[in-house]
Design a protein around this motif. Sequence first.
Motif, PDB file in Angstrom:
ATOM      1  N   MET A 147       0.823  -1.192   0.000  1.00 29.27           N
ATOM      2  CA  MET A 147       0.000   0.000   0.000  1.00 29.27           C
ATOM      3  C   MET A 147       0.865   1.252   0.000  1.00 29.27           C
ATOM      4  SD  MET A 147      -3.147   0.853   0.031  1.00 29.27           S
ATOM      5  CE  MET A 147      -4.293   2.068   0.510  1.00 29.27           C
ATOM      6  N   TYR A 148       1.909   1.253   0.814  1.00 33.33           N
ATOM      7  CA  TYR A 148       2.779   2.418   0.908  1.00 33.33           C
ATOM      8  C   TYR A 148       3.449   2.703  -0.436  1.00 33.33           C
ATOM      9  CZ  TYR A 148       6.724   5.352   2.131  1.00 33.33           C
ATOM     10  OH  TYR A 148       7.627   6.365   2.177  1.00 33.33           O
ATOM     11  N   GLU A 149       3.926   1.668  -1.120  1.00 33.85           N
ATOM     12  CA  GLU A 149       4.591   1.852  -2.411  1.00 33.85           C
ATOM     13  C   GLU A 149       3.637   2.439  -3.443  1.00 33.85           C
ATOM     14  OE1 GLU A 149       6.426  -1.761  -3.644  1.00 33.85           O
ATOM     15  OE2 GLU A 149       7.594  -1.925  -1.807  1.00 33.85           O
ATOM     16  N   TYR A 150       2.375   2.018  -3.381  1.00 33.54           N
ATOM     17  CA  TYR A 150       1.378   2.544  -4.310  1.00 33.54           C
ATOM     18  C   TYR A 150       1.170   4.033  -4.080  1.00 33.54           C
ATOM     19  CZ  TYR A 150      -3.082   3.416  -6.560  1.00 33.54           C
ATOM     20  OH  TYR A 150      -4.074   3.931  -7.332  1.00 33.54           O
ATOM     21  N   GLU A 151       1.049   4.440  -2.821  1.00 35.50           N
ATOM     22  CA  GLU A 151       0.866   5.856  -2.498  1.00 35.50           C
ATOM     23  C   GLU A 151       2.088   6.664  -2.924  1.00 35.50           C
ATOM     24  OE1 GLU A 151      -1.746   7.593  -1.301  1.00 35.50           O
ATOM     25  OE2 GLU A 151      -2.874   5.743  -1.587  1.00 35.50           O
ATOM     26  N   LEU A 152       3.268   6.140  -2.658  1.00 34.22           N
ATOM     27  CA  LEU A 152       4.500   6.820  -3.055  1.00 34.22           C
ATOM     28  C   LEU A 152       4.556   6.967  -4.563  1.00 34.22           C
ATOM     29  CD1 LEU A 152       7.151   8.055  -2.149  1.00 34.22           C
ATOM     30  CD2 LEU A 152       8.178   5.785  -2.296  1.00 34.22           C
ATOM     31  N   HIS A 153       4.181   5.939  -5.284  1.00 34.93           N
ATOM     32  CA  HIS A 153       4.158   5.982  -6.744  1.00 34.93           C
ATOM     33  C   HIS A 153       3.194   7.062  -7.234  1.00 34.93           C
ATOM     34  CE1 HIS A 153       4.319   4.600 -10.871  1.00 34.93           C
ATOM     35  NE2 HIS A 153       3.005   4.551 -10.875  1.00 34.93           N
ATOM     36  N   ARG A 154       2.020   7.135  -6.638  1.00 30.00           N
ATOM     37  CA  ARG A 154       1.035   8.165  -7.017  1.00 30.00           C
ATOM     38  C   ARG A 154       1.592   9.558  -6.793  1.00 30.00           C
ATOM     39  NH1 ARG A 154      -4.218   7.500  -3.972  1.00 30.00           N
ATOM     40  NH2 ARG A 154      -4.392   9.614  -4.736  1.00 30.00           N
ATOM     41  N   ILE A 155       2.299   9.770  -5.675  1.00 23.35           N
ATOM     42  CA  ILE A 155       2.875  11.080  -5.368  1.00 23.35           C
ATOM     43  C   ILE A 155       3.953  11.441  -6.392  1.00 23.35           C
ATOM     44  CG2 ILE A 155       4.261  12.348  -3.678  1.00 23.35           C
ATOM     45  CD1 ILE A 155       2.743  10.754  -1.496  1.00 23.35           C
ATOM     46  N   VAL A 156       4.800  10.493  -6.719  1.00 22.73           N
ATOM     47  CA  VAL A 156       5.871  10.738  -7.692  1.00 22.73           C
ATOM     48  C   VAL A 156       5.283  11.062  -9.058  1.00 22.73           C
ATOM     49  CG1 VAL A 156       7.793   9.653  -8.929  1.00 22.73           C
ATOM     50  CG2 VAL A 156       7.593   9.387  -6.454  1.00 22.73           C
ATOM     51  N   VAL A 157       4.307  10.306  -9.476  1.00 23.19           N
ATOM     52  CA  VAL A 157       3.673  10.549 -10.773  1.00 23.19           C
ATOM     53  C   VAL A 157       3.004  11.916 -10.792  1.00 23.19           C
ATOM     54  CG1 VAL A 157       1.830   9.793 -12.319  1.00 23.19           C
ATOM     55  CG2 VAL A 157       3.411   8.124 -11.358  1.00 23.19           C
ATOM     56  N   ALA A 158       2.316  12.271  -9.725  1.00 24.23           N
ATOM     57  CA  ALA A 158       1.662  13.574  -9.653  1.00 24.23           C
ATOM     58  C   ALA A 158       2.689  14.705  -9.732  1.00 24.23           C
ATOM     59  CB  ALA A 158       0.844  13.694  -8.374  1.00 24.23           C
ATOM     60  N   GLU A 159       3.825  14.544  -9.084  1.00 26.93           N
ATOM     61  CA  GLU A 159       4.880  15.555  -9.127  1.00 26.93           C
ATOM     62  C   GLU A 159       5.473  15.669 -10.527  1.00 26.93           C
ATOM     63  OE1 GLU A 159       7.557  18.504  -7.927  1.00 26.93           O
ATOM     64  OE2 GLU A 159       5.681  17.788  -7.039  1.00 26.93           O
ATOM     65  N   LEU A 160       5.676  14.566 -11.201  1.00 18.30           N
ATOM     66  CA  LEU A 160       6.195  14.601 -12.565  1.00 18.30           C
ATOM     67  C   LEU A 160       5.227  15.302 -13.510  1.00 18.30           C
ATOM     68  CD1 LEU A 160       7.744  11.029 -12.858  1.00 18.30           C
ATOM     69  CD2 LEU A 160       8.962  13.211 -12.663  1.00 18.30           C
ATOM     70  N   ILE A 161       3.942  15.051 -13.335  1.00 16.90           N
ATOM     71  CA  ILE A 161       2.931  15.712 -14.164  1.00 16.90           C
ATOM     72  C   ILE A 161       2.923  17.210 -13.889  1.00 16.90           C
ATOM     73  CG2 ILE A 161       0.443  15.946 -14.528  1.00 16.90           C
ATOM     74  CD1 ILE A 161       0.284  12.880 -14.090  1.00 16.90           C
ATOM     75  N   ARG A 162       3.025  17.605 -12.619  1.00 17.20           N
ATOM     76  CA  ARG A 162       3.040  19.025 -12.264  1.00 17.20           C
ATOM     77  C   ARG A 162       4.244  19.719 -12.886  1.00 17.20           C
ATOM     78  NH1 ARG A 162       5.475  22.372  -9.132  1.00 17.20           N
ATOM     79  NH2 ARG A 162       6.791  20.821  -8.154  1.00 17.20           N
ATOM     80  N   ARG A 163       5.411  19.094 -12.825  1.00 22.02           N
ATOM     81  CA  ARG A 163       6.621  19.688 -13.406  1.00 22.02           C
ATOM     82  C   ARG A 163       6.517  19.806 -14.916  1.00 22.02           C
ATOM     83  NH1 ARG A 163      11.723  17.164 -10.039  1.00 22.02           N
ATOM     84  NH2 ARG A 163      11.053  17.914  -8.001  1.00 22.02           N
ATOM     85  N   ALA A 164       5.940  18.804 -15.552  1.00 17.57           N
ATOM     86  CA  ALA A 164       5.764  18.855 -17.004  1.00 17.57           C
ATOM     87  C   ALA A 164       4.823  19.992 -17.389  1.00 17.57           C
ATOM     88  CB  ALA A 164       5.227  17.525 -17.516  1.00 17.57           C
ATOM     89  N   ASP A 165       3.765  20.185 -16.601  1.00 17.22           N
ATOM     90  CA  ASP A 165       2.847  21.294 -16.863  1.00 17.22           C
ATOM     91  C   ASP A 165       3.550  22.639 -16.714  1.00 17.22           C
ATOM     92  OD1 ASP A 165       0.777  19.560 -17.382  1.00 17.22           O
ATOM     93  OD2 ASP A 165      -0.096  19.722 -15.365  1.00 17.22           O
ATOM     94  N   GLU A 166       4.389  22.787 -15.690  1.00 16.02           N
ATOM     95  CA  GLU A 166       5.134  24.027 -15.501  1.00 16.02           C
ATOM     96  C   GLU A 166       6.074  24.284 -16.674  1.00 16.02           C
ATOM     97  OE1 GLU A 166       7.163  23.779 -11.784  1.00 16.02           O
ATOM     98  OE2 GLU A 166       5.368  24.228 -10.608  1.00 16.02           O
ATOM     99  N   GLN A 167       6.750  23.250 -17.125  1.00 13.09           N
ATOM    100  CA  GLN A 167       7.662  23.408 -18.260  1.00 13.09           C
ATOM    101  C   GLN A 167       6.906  23.800 -19.520  1.00 13.09           C
ATOM    102  OE1 GLN A 167       9.743  19.695 -18.467  1.00 13.09           O
ATOM    103  NE2 GLN A 167      11.219  20.286 -16.892  1.00 13.09           N
ATOM    104  N   ARG A 168       5.725  23.241 -19.709  1.00 11.49           N
ATOM    105  CA  ARG A 168       4.898  23.572 -20.862  1.00 11.49           C
ATOM    106  C   ARG A 168       4.492  25.044 -20.827  1.00 11.49           C
ATOM    107  NH1 ARG A 168       1.115  19.892 -20.007  1.00 11.49           N
ATOM    108  NH2 ARG A 168       2.575  18.256 -20.482  1.00 11.49           N
TER     109      ARG A 168
END
Length: 57
Positions: free
Chosen positions: A1-22
């Motif tokens: 469960m913890y790994e899944y939550e961590l994965h979701r957080i990492v993915v969300a951060e990557l999406i946020r950074r990509a949006d900022e770069q765009r």
Amino acid sequence: MYEYELHRIVVAELIRRADEQRIVRRAVLARRDARRAGRHDTEGRVRKNRSWFVHAA
């Protein structure tokens, strides 16, 4: 469960950074296009910038 939550957080951060770069990329391209548009006259020809030239009186 913890790994899944961590994965979701990492993915969300990557999406946020990509949006900022765009957003930054769009702003840079808009500034470039504005500069290019300012160098052309109404018929699309490049104007010569002679603001550096000073006539000696």
